[in-house]
Design a protein around this motif. Structure first.
Motif, PDB file in Angstrom:
ATOM      1  N   LEU A 246       0.835  -1.194   0.000  1.00 23.59           N
ATOM      2  CA  LEU A 246       0.000   0.000   0.000  1.00 23.59           C
ATOM      3  C   LEU A 246       0.872   1.247   0.000  1.00 23.59           C
ATOM      4  CD1 LEU A 246      -2.728  -1.068   2.613  1.00 23.59           C
ATOM      5  CD2 LEU A 246      -2.625  -1.491   0.148  1.00 23.59           C
ATOM      6  N   PRO A 247       0.407   2.345  -0.593  1.00 20.52           N
ATOM      7  CA  PRO A 247       1.220   3.577  -0.661  1.00 20.52           C
ATOM      8  C   PRO A 247       1.575   4.083   0.734  1.00 20.52           C
ATOM      9  CG  PRO A 247      -1.063   3.980  -1.326  1.00 20.52           C
ATOM     10  CD  PRO A 247      -0.906   2.504  -1.236  1.00 20.52           C
ATOM     11  N   GLU A 248       2.865   4.159   1.004  1.00 18.58           N
ATOM     12  CA  GLU A 248       3.302   4.461   2.365  1.00 18.58           C
ATOM     13  C   GLU A 248       3.001   5.890   2.796  1.00 18.58           C
ATOM     14  OE1 GLU A 248       7.970   5.442   1.189  1.00 18.58           O
ATOM     15  OE2 GLU A 248       7.475   3.695   2.403  1.00 18.58           O
ATOM     16  N   GLU A 249       2.732   6.780   1.841  1.00 19.29           N
ATOM     17  CA  GLU A 249       2.468   8.170   2.196  1.00 19.29           C
ATOM     18  C   GLU A 249       1.007   8.417   2.564  1.00 19.29           C
ATOM     19  OE1 GLU A 249       1.786   7.708  -2.177  1.00 19.29           O
ATOM     20  OE2 GLU A 249       3.339   7.098  -0.728  1.00 19.29           O
ATOM     21  N   ASP A 250       0.112   7.468   2.274  1.00 19.04           N
ATOM     22  CA  ASP A 250      -1.309   7.641   2.574  1.00 19.04           C
ATOM     23  C   ASP A 250      -1.603   7.347   4.040  1.00 19.04           C
ATOM     24  OD1 ASP A 250      -1.517   8.127  -0.089  1.00 19.04           O
ATOM     25  OD2 ASP A 250      -3.047   6.600  -0.493  1.00 19.04           O
ATOM     26  N   ILE A 251      -2.357   8.231   4.668  1.00 20.59           N
ATOM     27  CA  ILE A 251      -2.707   8.041   6.078  1.00 20.59           C
ATOM     28  C   ILE A 251      -3.526   6.764   6.262  1.00 20.59           C
ATOM     29  CG2 ILE A 251      -3.956   8.997   8.050  1.00 20.59           C
ATOM     30  CD1 ILE A 251      -1.370  10.442   7.409  1.00 20.59           C
ATOM     31  N   ALA A 252      -4.472   6.510   5.340  1.00 23.52           N
ATOM     32  CA  ALA A 252      -5.304   5.312   5.443  1.00 23.52           C
ATOM     33  C   ALA A 252      -4.462   4.047   5.385  1.00 23.52           C
ATOM     34  CB  ALA A 252      -6.351   5.303   4.334  1.00 23.52           C
ATOM     35  N   ALA A 253      -3.460   4.041   4.503  1.00 21.44           N
ATOM     36  CA  ALA A 253      -2.573   2.873   4.406  1.00 21.44           C
ATOM     37  C   ALA A 253      -1.761   2.698   5.681  1.00 21.44           C
ATOM     38  CB  ALA A 253      -1.646   3.032   3.200  1.00 21.44           C
ATOM     39  N   GLN A 254      -1.321   3.810   6.250  1.00 18.23           N
ATOM     40  CA  GLN A 254      -0.578   3.726   7.507  1.00 18.23           C
ATOM     41  C   GLN A 254      -1.458   3.190   8.633  1.00 18.23           C
ATOM     42  OE1 GLN A 254       0.965   7.674   8.095  1.00 18.23           O
ATOM     43  NE2 GLN A 254       2.168   7.640   6.203  1.00 18.23           N
ATOM     44  N   ILE A 255      -2.739   3.603   8.623  1.00 17.41           N
ATOM     45  CA  ILE A 255      -3.684   3.083   9.621  1.00 17.41           C
ATOM     46  C   ILE A 255      -3.836   1.575   9.464  1.00 17.41           C
ATOM     47  CG2 ILE A 255      -6.118   3.084  10.313  1.00 17.41           C
ATOM     48  CD1 ILE A 255      -6.182   6.074   9.664  1.00 17.41           C
ATOM     49  N   VAL A 256      -3.916   1.099   8.211  1.00 19.32           N
ATOM     50  CA  VAL A 256      -4.013  -0.339   7.957  1.00 19.32           C
ATOM     51  C   VAL A 256      -2.821  -1.069   8.558  1.00 19.32           C
ATOM     52  CG1 VAL A 256      -3.916  -2.108   6.162  1.00 19.32           C
ATOM     53  CG2 VAL A 256      -5.425  -0.159   5.895  1.00 19.32           C
ATOM     54  N   GLN A 257      -1.631  -0.558   8.281  1.00 19.48           N
ATOM     55  CA  GLN A 257      -0.428  -1.245   8.759  1.00 19.48           C
ATOM     56  C   GLN A 257      -0.351  -1.257  10.281  1.00 19.48           C
ATOM     57  OE1 GLN A 257       1.934   1.230   6.340  1.00 19.48           O
ATOM     58  NE2 GLN A 257       1.580  -0.029   4.523  1.00 19.48           N
ATOM     59  N   ILE A 258      -0.764  -0.184  10.918  1.00 21.35           N
ATOM     60  CA  ILE A 258      -0.779  -0.158  12.383  1.00 21.35           C
ATOM     61  C   ILE A 258      -1.834  -1.126  12.930  1.00 21.35           C
ATOM     62  CG2 ILE A 258      -1.288   1.273  14.405  1.00 21.35           C
ATOM     63  CD1 ILE A 258      -0.097   3.647  12.853  1.00 21.35           C
ATOM     64  N   LEU A 259      -3.033  -1.101  12.342  1.00 22.79           N
ATOM     65  CA  LEU A 259      -4.105  -1.981  12.822  1.00 22.79           C
ATOM     66  C   LEU A 259      -3.753  -3.455  12.627  1.00 22.79           C
ATOM     67  CD1 LEU A 259      -7.338  -0.126  11.593  1.00 22.79           C
ATOM     68  CD2 LEU A 259      -6.422  -0.240  13.914  1.00 22.79           C
ATOM     69  N   ILE A 260      -3.221  -3.790  11.445  1.00 19.37           N
ATOM     70  CA  ILE A 260      -2.847  -5.185  11.188  1.00 19.37           C
ATOM     71  C   ILE A 260      -1.718  -5.598  12.127  1.00 19.37           C
ATOM     72  CG2 ILE A 260      -1.874  -6.783   9.504  1.00 19.37           C
ATOM     73  CD1 ILE A 260      -4.725  -6.104   8.879  1.00 19.37           C
ATOM     74  N   GLY A 261      -0.744  -4.708  12.331  1.00 20.96           N
ATOM     75  CA  GLY A 261       0.348  -5.013  13.248  1.00 20.96           C
ATOM     76  C   GLY A 261      -0.147  -5.274  14.661  1.00 20.96           C
ATOM     77  N   LEU A 262      -1.059  -4.416  15.147  1.00 21.47           N
ATOM     78  CA  LEU A 262      -1.619  -4.598  16.487  1.00 21.47           C
ATOM     79  C   LEU A 262      -2.465  -5.871  16.562  1.00 21.47           C
ATOM     80  CD1 LEU A 262      -2.676  -0.912  17.324  1.00 21.47           C
ATOM     81  CD2 LEU A 262      -0.780  -2.218  18.335  1.00 21.47           C
ATOM     82  N   ALA A 263      -3.221  -6.158  15.513  1.00 24.44           N
ATOM     83  CA  ALA A 263      -4.064  -7.361  15.501  1.00 24.44           C
ATOM     84  C   ALA A 263      -3.218  -8.624  15.579  1.00 24.44           C
ATOM     85  CB  ALA A 263      -4.931  -7.375  14.248  1.00 24.44           C
ATOM     86  N   ILE A 264      -2.153  -8.676  14.787  1.00 24.83           N
ATOM     87  CA  ILE A 264      -1.278  -9.852  14.816  1.00 24.83           C
ATOM     88  C   ILE A 264      -0.536  -9.931  16.143  1.00 24.83           C
ATOM     89  CG2 ILE A 264       0.668 -10.987  13.701  1.00 24.83           C
ATOM     90  CD1 ILE A 264      -1.833 -11.061  12.052  1.00 24.83           C
ATOM     91  N   PHE A 265      -0.172  -8.762  16.696  1.00 26.48           N
ATOM     92  CA  PHE A 265       0.485  -8.739  18.011  1.00 26.48           C
ATOM     93  C   PHE A 265      -0.423  -9.384  19.056  1.00 26.48           C
ATOM     94  CE2 PHE A 265       1.178  -6.696  22.130  1.00 26.48           C
ATOM     95  CZ  PHE A 265       2.539  -6.884  22.302  1.00 26.48           C
ATOM     96  N   GLY A 266      -1.709  -9.030  19.063  1.00 25.67           N
ATOM     97  CA  GLY A 266      -2.637  -9.617  20.021  1.00 25.67           C
ATOM     98  C   GLY A 266      -2.842 -11.103  19.785  1.00 25.67           C
ATOM     99  N   THR A 267      -2.863 -11.511  18.516  1.00 23.99           N
ATOM    100  CA  THR A 267      -3.055 -12.920  18.185  1.00 23.99           C
ATOM    101  C   THR A 267      -1.839 -13.753  18.559  1.00 23.99           C
ATOM    102  OG1 THR A 267      -4.387 -12.168  16.313  1.00 23.99           O
ATOM    103  CG2 THR A 267      -3.786 -14.474  16.337  1.00 23.99           C
ATOM    104  N   PHE A 268      -0.677 -13.136  18.624  1.00 27.21           N
ATOM    105  CA  PHE A 268       0.548 -13.834  19.043  1.00 27.21           C
ATOM    106  C   PHE A 268       0.326 -14.534  20.378  1.00 27.21           C
ATOM    107  CE2 PHE A 268       4.543 -14.239  21.262  1.00 27.21           C
ATOM    108  CZ  PHE A 268       5.479 -14.551  20.281  1.00 27.21           C
ATOM    109  N   GLY A 269      -0.351 -13.841  21.305  1.00 28.37           N
ATOM    110  CA  GLY A 269      -0.575 -14.421  22.630  1.00 28.37           C
ATOM    111  C   GLY A 269      -1.409 -15.682  22.579  1.00 28.37           C
ATOM    112  N   LEU A 270      -2.419 -15.728  21.693  1.00 24.91           N
ATOM    113  CA  LEU A 270      -3.261 -16.917  21.581  1.00 24.91           C
ATOM    114  C   LEU A 270      -2.472 -18.103  21.047  1.00 24.91           C
ATOM    115  CD1 LEU A 270      -6.468 -15.277  20.048  1.00 24.91           C
ATOM    116  CD2 LEU A 270      -6.028 -15.830  22.446  1.00 24.91           C
TER     117      LEU A 270
END
Length: 422
Positions: A246-270
């Motif tokens: 995704l285009p790294e300069e777009d705020i929406a794309a940055q939100i995606v990367q943060i949300l996906i990163g946090l989601a996978i981080f939480g799933t790591f514990g499971l």
């Protein structure tokens, strides 16, 4: 999945994903059917995956009885290796997504440095006493993942290019990689029995319109959609994690990367708790004096080892392919078929023994995926580190170590240039 479709082609990817989904669903189905039969024969109400393997051998033909304990250990080891490897892959995905955002504003780090930074947060996450307290984290992670997927699909459908004929069918030599990545995405054999055991109406788990088929169908459609659109949109430039395209300069794309990163981080514990339970149950009898301290030391060591594996192989694509081929093929396809054969050995295998031919076909598919998928993934990893300059991470560490050693020996200051690679 876009990377998987890049290996198979758009047309072959759709067909092969559906076939692979049917095979995975069938293997999960027969595992539950065998569990129901063994529950009736043993008088037990709940069986885990390892219990099913053990009871199948114990109550199977005479030749299988001596393998009951071995079958339990094989399943436990398979689940542990599979989900421990998944933890390492998840750590890489989290690091890569966070680095994509912070790298745009402050300069990119070597992904290995991000993994070291993530070590402490991951240890803290895995110090949560039990799964009950991870339920809110899981719910939040699911929400993050849902929003991230929706925004990603929006990016994929906007400005789609036309389909090229060369994109329909991929290179056949890349098909093992497709199979390995797809089975990593689809396979969830380790949670089939816990889900069925905890349902209010377990009888609704299987059947034509049961929970298993509904869930797998929805996931398969979603994976085909993302895989198809992702490869069509980005072509051969598709990354192992499509959010990195995704285009790294777009705020929406940055939100995606943060949300996906946090989601996978939480799933790591499971994923981690699956491994922790297996390993702790195997060694807890040796630490009866201080069980709590021993348990948390074990958690710490396991997280450190998982992150070290990630640091050693911080490339998502070949790593996920290796886990899918080596672990999920054996655990999710071969073992359930073997359990069905042993469980119904005395009852027979249907008219004209059709189940024997069906099982032979599925086992051959699983073994081919295991052998060629593992071979392809290992070759990719070796090629990655022999044909390309390795990350500056290790060079910088070696430089720092050598400079520090010289300073201690000669009692001088430490002049060292840290390159941009770190």
């Amino acid at each position: 999945m876009p990377l998987a479709f890049r290996c198979s082609g758009l047309l072959v990817g759709i067909i092969a994903t559906i076939i692979e989904s049917i095979i995975c669903g069938h293997c999960a189905y027969i595992l539950v059917v065998c569990a129901h039969d063994l529950c009736r024969r043993s008088g037990r109400t709940i069986l885990t995956f390892a219990d099913v393997a053990e009871e199948a051998c114990r109550r199977g033909p005479p030749w299988s009885k001596k393998y009951s304990k071995c079958a339990r250990r094989m399943v436990d080891i398979g689940i542990f290796v599979t989900y421990f490897g998944t933890c390492s892959a998840y750590a890489v995905i989290v690091a890569a997504n966070f680095d994509k955002v912070t790298g745009y504003y402050w300069g990119s780090l070597d992904v290995r440095m991000y993994l070291l930074i993530l070590l402490v947060p991951l240890i803290i996450l895995c110090y949560v006493p039990n799964l009950k307290y991870l339920t809110p984290v899981s719910m939040i992670s699911n929400g993050f993942m849902g929003v991230g997927i929706l925004i990603t699909i929006y990016y994929l459908v906007v400005g789609l290019p036309s389909i090229k004929s060369e994109q329909l069918v991929g290179d056949i030599t890349q098909f093992p990689t497709f199979f390995s990545i797809t089975i990593f995405a689809l396979e969830a054999i380790g949670v089939v029995m816990p889900l069925e055991n905890n349902m209010r109406r377990p009888q609704r788990f299987i059947g034509l319109t049961g929970v298993l088929n509904q869930g797998l169908a929805a996931v398969t459609i979603l994976y085909i959609l993302v895989g198809f659109l992702g490869y069509l949109k980005f072509g051969d430039a598709t990354f192992a994690n499509v959010t990195l395209n995704l285009p790294e300069e777009d705020i929406a794309a940055q939100i995606v990367q943060i949300l996906i990163g946090l989601a996978i981080f939480g799933t790591f514990g499971l994923q981690f708790f699956i491994c922790l339970e297996i390993l702790w149950n195997g060694i807890k009898d040796h630490f009866t004096k201080y069980p709590t301290i021993a348990n948390y030391v074990l958690r710490t060591v396991m997280v450190i080892v998982a992150v070290c594996i990630s640091i050693a192989v911080p490339t998502i694509g070949p790593f996920i392919s290796l886990i899918g081929a080596l672990c999920f093929s054996f655990l999710g396809i071969v073992i359930p078929i073997l359990i069905e054969i042993v469980t119904f050995w005395e009852k027979g295998f249907g008219k004209y023994n059709w189940k024997i031919y069906k099982n032979a076909f599925v086992v051959i598919v699983g073994l081919l995926a295991l052998i060629f998928g593992t071979k392809s993934a290992v070759e990719d990893i070796i090629d990655l580190y022999t044909t390309k300059p390795d990350s500056m991470f290790f060079k910088n560490l070696f430089d720092l170590f050598n400079a520090s050693t010289n300073a201690l020996v000669h009692n001088t200051s430490v002049p060292i240039n840290v390159t941009s690679g770190i």
